[in-house]
Design an enzyme around this catalytic site. Sequence first.
Site, mmCIF file in Angstrom:
data_model
loop_
_atom_site.group_PDB
_atom_site.id
_atom_site.type_symbol
_atom_site.label_atom_id
_atom_site.label_comp_id
_atom_site.label_asym_id
_atom_site.label_seq_id
_atom_site.Cartn_x
_atom_site.Cartn_y
_atom_site.Cartn_z
ATOM 1 N N ARG A 166 0.834 -1.215 0.000
ATOM 2 C CA ARG A 166 0.000 0.000 0.000
ATOM 3 C C ARG A 166 0.867 1.263 0.000
ATOM 4 O O ARG A 166 0.580 2.240 0.702
ATOM 5 C CB ARG A 166 -0.928 0.040 1.216
ATOM 6 C CG ARG A 166 -1.807 -1.161 1.390
ATOM 7 C CD ARG A 166 -2.954 -1.215 0.402
ATOM 8 N NE ARG A 166 -3.841 -2.310 0.728
ATOM 9 C CZ ARG A 166 -3.736 -3.545 0.216
ATOM 10 N NH1 ARG A 166 -2.792 -3.816 -0.669
ATOM 11 N NH2 ARG A 166 -4.578 -4.492 0.575
ATOM 12 N N SER A 239 -10.672 -0.039 3.684
ATOM 13 C CA SER A 239 -9.899 -0.285 4.909
ATOM 14 C C SER A 239 -9.274 1.023 5.376
ATOM 15 O O SER A 239 -8.602 1.696 4.589
ATOM 16 C CB SER A 239 -8.776 -1.285 4.648
ATOM 17 O OG SER A 239 -9.305 -2.449 4.105
ATOM 18 N N GLU A 335 -4.519 4.277 6.213
ATOM 19 C CA GLU A 335 -4.296 4.038 4.788
ATOM 20 C C GLU A 335 -4.745 5.200 3.888
ATOM 21 O O GLU A 335 -4.019 5.572 2.966
ATOM 22 C CB GLU A 335 -5.007 2.740 4.378
ATOM 23 C CG GLU A 335 -4.692 2.338 2.957
ATOM 24 C CD GLU A 335 -5.361 1.042 2.553
ATOM 25 O OE1 GLU A 335 -5.039 -0.005 3.135
ATOM 26 O OE2 GLU A 335 -6.197 1.077 1.644
HETATM 27 P P1 FAD Z 1 -8.581 9.274 -4.782
HETATM 28 O O1 FAD Z 1 -9.192 8.901 -3.489
HETATM 29 O O2 FAD Z 1 -9.258 10.299 -5.604
HETATM 30 O O3 FAD Z 1 -7.084 9.743 -4.534
HETATM 31 C C1 FAD Z 1 -6.230 8.969 -3.724
HETATM 32 C C2 FAD Z 1 -4.859 9.641 -3.687
HETATM 33 O O4 FAD Z 1 -4.284 9.598 -4.984
HETATM 34 C C3 FAD Z 1 -4.911 11.113 -3.324
HETATM 35 O O5 FAD Z 1 -3.736 11.411 -2.603
HETATM 36 C C4 FAD Z 1 -4.905 11.836 -4.665
HETATM 37 O O6 FAD Z 1 -4.354 13.127 -4.557
HETATM 38 C C5 FAD Z 1 -4.025 10.923 -5.490
HETATM 39 N N1 FAD Z 1 -4.362 10.861 -6.911
HETATM 40 C C6 FAD Z 1 -5.535 10.490 -7.466
HETATM 41 N N2 FAD Z 1 -5.430 10.472 -8.809
HETATM 42 C C7 FAD Z 1 -4.168 10.866 -9.106
HETATM 43 C C8 FAD Z 1 -3.449 11.053 -10.317
HETATM 44 N N3 FAD Z 1 -3.988 10.830 -11.529
HETATM 45 N N4 FAD Z 1 -2.164 11.477 -10.249
HETATM 46 C C9 FAD Z 1 -1.591 11.718 -9.058
HETATM 47 N N5 FAD Z 1 -2.206 11.542 -7.871
HETATM 48 C C10 FAD Z 1 -3.484 11.125 -7.899
HETATM 49 N N6 FAD Z 1 -7.705 -0.141 -2.063
HETATM 50 C C11 FAD Z 1 -6.941 -1.240 -2.264
HETATM 51 O O7 FAD Z 1 -5.725 -1.133 -2.440
HETATM 52 N N7 FAD Z 1 -7.494 -2.486 -2.280
HETATM 53 C C12 FAD Z 1 -8.820 -2.692 -2.108
HETATM 54 O O8 FAD Z 1 -9.283 -3.824 -2.152
HETATM 55 C C13 FAD Z 1 -9.642 -1.546 -1.873
HETATM 56 N N8 FAD Z 1 -10.975 -1.703 -1.633
HETATM 57 C C14 FAD Z 1 -11.747 -0.608 -1.382
HETATM 58 C C15 FAD Z 1 -13.114 -0.793 -1.122
HETATM 59 C C16 FAD Z 1 -13.928 0.302 -0.865
HETATM 60 C C17 FAD Z 1 -15.410 0.079 -0.588
HETATM 61 C C18 FAD Z 1 -13.386 1.604 -0.885
HETATM 62 C C19 FAD Z 1 -14.270 2.796 -0.652
HETATM 63 C C20 FAD Z 1 -12.025 1.799 -1.135
HETATM 64 C C21 FAD Z 1 -11.193 0.691 -1.374
HETATM 65 N N9 FAD Z 1 -9.822 0.833 -1.618
HETATM 66 C C22 FAD Z 1 -9.031 -0.267 -1.862
HETATM 67 C C23 FAD Z 1 -9.204 2.171 -1.625
HETATM 68 C C24 FAD Z 1 -9.352 2.907 -3.000
HETATM 69 O O9 FAD Z 1 -10.383 2.355 -3.760
HETATM 70 C C25 FAD Z 1 -8.052 2.846 -3.807
HETATM 71 O O10 FAD Z 1 -6.991 3.372 -3.078
HETATM 72 C C26 FAD Z 1 -8.180 3.590 -5.147
HETATM 73 O O11 FAD Z 1 -7.035 3.373 -5.921
HETATM 74 C C27 FAD Z 1 -8.402 5.091 -4.962
HETATM 75 O O12 FAD Z 1 -8.703 5.625 -6.240
HETATM 76 P P2 FAD Z 1 -9.379 7.042 -6.390
HETATM 77 O O13 FAD Z 1 -9.404 7.371 -7.832
HETATM 78 O O14 FAD Z 1 -10.687 7.056 -5.703
HETATM 79 O O15 FAD Z 1 -8.324 7.952 -5.634
HETATM 80 P P1 NAP Z 2 -9.937 -11.100 4.698
HETATM 81 O O1 NAP Z 2 -10.016 -12.061 3.563
HETATM 82 O O2 NAP Z 2 -10.974 -11.136 5.776
HETATM 83 O O3 NAP Z 2 -8.495 -11.205 5.373
HETATM 84 C C1 NAP Z 2 -8.137 -10.340 6.462
HETATM 85 C C2 NAP Z 2 -6.729 -9.855 6.238
HETATM 86 O O4 NAP Z 2 -5.839 -10.944 6.275
HETATM 87 C C3 NAP Z 2 -6.602 -9.201 4.899
HETATM 88 O O5 NAP Z 2 -6.462 -7.834 5.132
HETATM 89 C C4 NAP Z 2 -5.398 -9.831 4.231
HETATM 90 O O6 NAP Z 2 -4.289 -8.976 4.081
HETATM 91 C C5 NAP Z 2 -4.957 -10.920 5.179
HETATM 92 N N1 NAP Z 2 -4.987 -12.231 4.476
HETATM 93 C C6 NAP Z 2 -6.067 -13.007 4.248
HETATM 94 N N2 NAP Z 2 -5.695 -14.148 3.629
HETATM 95 C C7 NAP Z 2 -4.363 -14.052 3.441
HETATM 96 C C8 NAP Z 2 -3.399 -14.911 2.859
HETATM 97 N N3 NAP Z 2 -3.735 -16.095 2.351
HETATM 98 N N4 NAP Z 2 -2.111 -14.492 2.823
HETATM 99 C C9 NAP Z 2 -1.755 -13.308 3.337
HETATM 100 N N5 NAP Z 2 -2.628 -12.454 3.911
HETATM 101 C C10 NAP Z 2 -3.908 -12.831 3.976
HETATM 102 O O7 NAP Z 2 -9.864 -9.607 4.123
HETATM 103 P P2 NAP Z 2 -11.001 -8.655 3.592
HETATM 104 O O8 NAP Z 2 -11.050 -7.492 4.498
HETATM 105 O O9 NAP Z 2 -12.241 -9.399 3.263
HETATM 106 O O10 NAP Z 2 -10.326 -8.161 2.225
HETATM 107 C C11 NAP Z 2 -10.067 -9.061 1.162
HETATM 108 C C12 NAP Z 2 -8.977 -8.487 0.281
HETATM 109 O O11 NAP Z 2 -9.412 -7.246 -0.274
HETATM 110 C C13 NAP Z 2 -7.685 -8.188 1.048
HETATM 111 O O12 NAP Z 2 -6.593 -8.431 0.210
HETATM 112 C C14 NAP Z 2 -7.799 -6.715 1.362
HETATM 113 O O13 NAP Z 2 -6.538 -6.079 1.440
HETATM 114 C C15 NAP Z 2 -8.573 -6.185 0.151
HETATM 115 N N6 NAP Z 2 -9.386 -5.023 0.554
HETATM 116 C C16 NAP Z 2 -8.734 -3.840 0.684
HETATM 117 C C17 NAP Z 2 -9.430 -2.709 1.040
HETATM 118 C C18 NAP Z 2 -8.726 -1.386 1.123
HETATM 119 O O14 NAP Z 2 -9.390 -0.358 1.222
HETATM 120 N N7 NAP Z 2 -7.421 -1.361 1.096
HETATM 121 C C19 NAP Z 2 -10.798 -2.760 1.285
HETATM 122 C C20 NAP Z 2 -11.422 -4.003 1.177
HETATM 123 C C21 NAP Z 2 -10.709 -5.130 0.801
HETATM 124 P P3 NAP Z 2 -4.036 -7.972 2.865
HETATM 125 O O15 NAP Z 2 -4.930 -6.819 3.115
HETATM 126 O O16 NAP Z 2 -2.598 -7.609 3.027
HETATM 127 O O17 NAP Z 2 -4.332 -8.664 1.586
#
Ligand code: FAD
Ligand code: NAP
Length: 346
Positions: A166, A239, A335
């Site tokens: 991340r 998250s 995050e």
């Molecule tokens: P924004 O929120 O608009 O911006 C995020 C950051 O990036 C800000 O600092 C902004 O200034 C910068 N930015 C945006 N666009 C640009 C650009 N073109 N150039 C330079 N900087 C820029 N994230 C995960 O990694 N894994 C997940 O599974 C995941 N699941 C999610 C589930 C939900 C329900 C939600 C709400 C969020 C989740 N996220 C997850 C977080 C989010 O979706 C990601 O981080 C996504 O990439 C953000 O994209 P955005 O366009 O909305 O960015």
């Molecule tokens: P989950 O499956 O309930 O698992 C809980 C956590 O354990 C996750 O965050 C994941 O880490 C870790 N994990 C699970 N299985 C794993 C494996 N086999 N090896 C290593 N790590 C493991 O998680 P969840 O909340 O439902 O999310 C599912 C996936 O979607 C995850 O990868 C999570 O990161 C991603 N997600 C991200 C966001 C976001 O906003 N960043 C939001 C929703 C879901 P990791 O997070 O490091 O993968």
Amino acid sequence: MSLQLQVDASLKSFNSFGVDVRASLLAEAHTDSDVREALQYSVDQQLPLLVIGGGSNLLLTSDVHALVLRMVSRGIRIVADNAQRVVVEAEAGEVWHAFVLWTLEQGLSGLENLSLIPGTVGAAPMQNIGAYGVEIKDVFEGLTALDRYTGKLREFSLTDCEFGYRDSVFKQQPGRWLILRVRFALSRVERLHLEYGPVRQRLSELGVERPTASDVSRAICSIRSEKLPDPAVLGNAGSFFKNPLVSAQQADELKSQYPGLIGYPQADGQVKLAAGWLIETAGWKGFREADAGVHRLQSLVLVNYGAATGLQLLALAQRIQADIQQRFAVQLEMEPNVYKVGNLAG
Ligand code: FAD
Ligand code: NAP
């Protein structure tokens, strides 16, 4: 000037928390020249510039005294194709999930585990988005960005991006790089990643014996739709905390005290703890104060029940951090990108 500037604009519908703040100026960038024009304007007016995509990884704690530039550029193209390995380039404003579906329709695999992540292509490198055992660094080919400080274009290779969990060079240098387009190396030969517990199980529940990349995408969409609150219904940014990395010794000590502790050993010897488990065990799941809360099913997700301010959400996050530190001696890192008055590059 061709850029359309909106004065004193509401950002409520442009951040997935639905926080009700205003931007001094708001504009949309459809093209590279719109981005250059916005950059020049911000320099001339000595106004900070905040580039956003879908606003799904943002916590806005005050009105934004800046030119907020929404990336809405469109375009997806194949730029190299040597039968098995295909490089696809997408403009920053493309909606991430629509892009993933496009690649699958072309018979290209690599992004299926990243289905249904909100936001745009241009923001994906910011935190090296990841889910279900895959991160974009695994299929990343390169990107083109504009340097806010020199106004010059720069090409980034995989190593230039310094992707981590991340994390990336773009997150480490907030506001410097305006990402214009991103390239991914995808494959016509499917190498599926099904090792994350619920994925195989959901495929079998769906009656799929020999999954394709599209099947994996459908399974992940179905898991995510059940587990995660839809920001259109309940404001959230996914998250709110990263999963913390601790030493193997600390993980062992915690495990002896809390046998249910969930941890995943890493290649470097550290252990990644499930932050959601720590928060739930500390009793925060379902907590609500005014309109800021912890989701009742997903303790990693902070939610806005309607009128929470960014500061209320931030204060809740800080209380959780302090409690987890006190109980488990573990530091939780936020995050989303948190914007406070004065922390934007001028
Ligand atoms: P924004 O929120 O608009 O911006 C995020 C950051 O990036 C800000 O600092 C902004 O200034 C910068 N930015 C945006 N666009 C640009 C650009 N073109 N150039 C330079 N900087 C820029 N994230 C995960 O990694 N894994 C997940 O599974 C995941 N699941 C999610 C589930 C939900 C329900 C939600 C709400 C969020 C989740 N996220 C997850 C977080 C989010 O979706 C990601 O981080 C996504 O990439 C953000 O994209 P955005 O366009 O909305 O960015
Ligand atoms: P989950 O499956 O309930 O698992 C809980 C956590 O354990 C996750 O965050 C994941 O880490 C870790 N994990 C699970 N299985 C794993 C494996 N086999 N090896 C290593 N790590 C493991 O998680 P969840 O909340 O439902 O999310 C599912 C996936 O979607 C995850 O990868 C999570 O990161 C991603 N997600 C991200 C966001 C976001 O906003 N960043 C939001 C929703 C879901 P990791 O997070 O490091 O993968």
